[in-house]
Design an enzyme around this catalytic site. Sequence first.
Site, PDB file in Angstrom:
ATOM      1  N   GLU A  50       0.883  -1.160   0.000  1.00  0.00           N
ATOM      2  CA  GLU A  50       0.000   0.000   0.000  1.00  0.00           C
ATOM      3  C   GLU A  50       0.922   1.211   0.000  1.00  0.00           C
ATOM      4  O   GLU A  50       1.748   1.383   0.897  1.00  0.00           O
ATOM      5  CB  GLU A  50      -0.883  -0.026   1.243  1.00  0.00           C
ATOM      6  CG  GLU A  50      -1.960   1.005   1.252  1.00  0.00           C
ATOM      7  CD  GLU A  50      -2.876   0.853   2.458  1.00  0.00           C
ATOM      8  OE1 GLU A  50      -3.996   1.384   2.374  1.00  0.00           O
ATOM      9  OE2 GLU A  50      -2.486   0.249   3.469  1.00  0.00           O
ATOM     10  N   ASP A  61      -6.206  10.320   8.945  1.00  0.00           N
ATOM     11  CA  ASP A  61      -5.116   9.403   9.238  1.00  0.00           C
ATOM     12  C   ASP A  61      -4.466   9.722  10.566  1.00  0.00           C
ATOM     13  O   ASP A  61      -4.558  10.830  11.076  1.00  0.00           O
ATOM     14  CB  ASP A  61      -4.077   9.461   8.110  1.00  0.00           C
ATOM     15  CG  ASP A  61      -4.686   9.050   6.796  1.00  0.00           C
ATOM     16  OD1 ASP A  61      -5.294   7.978   6.746  1.00  0.00           O
ATOM     17  OD2 ASP A  61      -4.585   9.824   5.821  1.00  0.00           O
TER      18      ASP A  61
END
Length: 118
Positions: A50, A61
Amino acid sequence: MLNRINQVFADCQTAGRAALVTYVTAGDPTPEMTVPVMHALVRGGADILELGVPFSDPMADGPEICRAMDRALAHGTSFRDVLTMVRSFRASDRDTPVVLFGYLNPLVQYGLKAACLD
């Protein structure tokens, strides 16, 4: 024909194990280190990579990803650079799936059609 991701999960299921999916932000610690880090992750057992696309306001995040994105942006890492990194990785690894992790904003700025084509 299965895509790369489906193939990894099918292979892992056959082997009776979970897939190892790893994350790294493109451009962190430096843009030049991203592709070597990607290859090192695969050598270390990663099944799927990823790859974070740097964005200036990663509100959803955690602090580690936010700091990694800040460092990548400080190096000037752009969406175009991320695509170049993936192409470079693909020159010697045609099989490991790479999933781009990011926000819509950089894609819109780059151009959605161009992003899909590139």
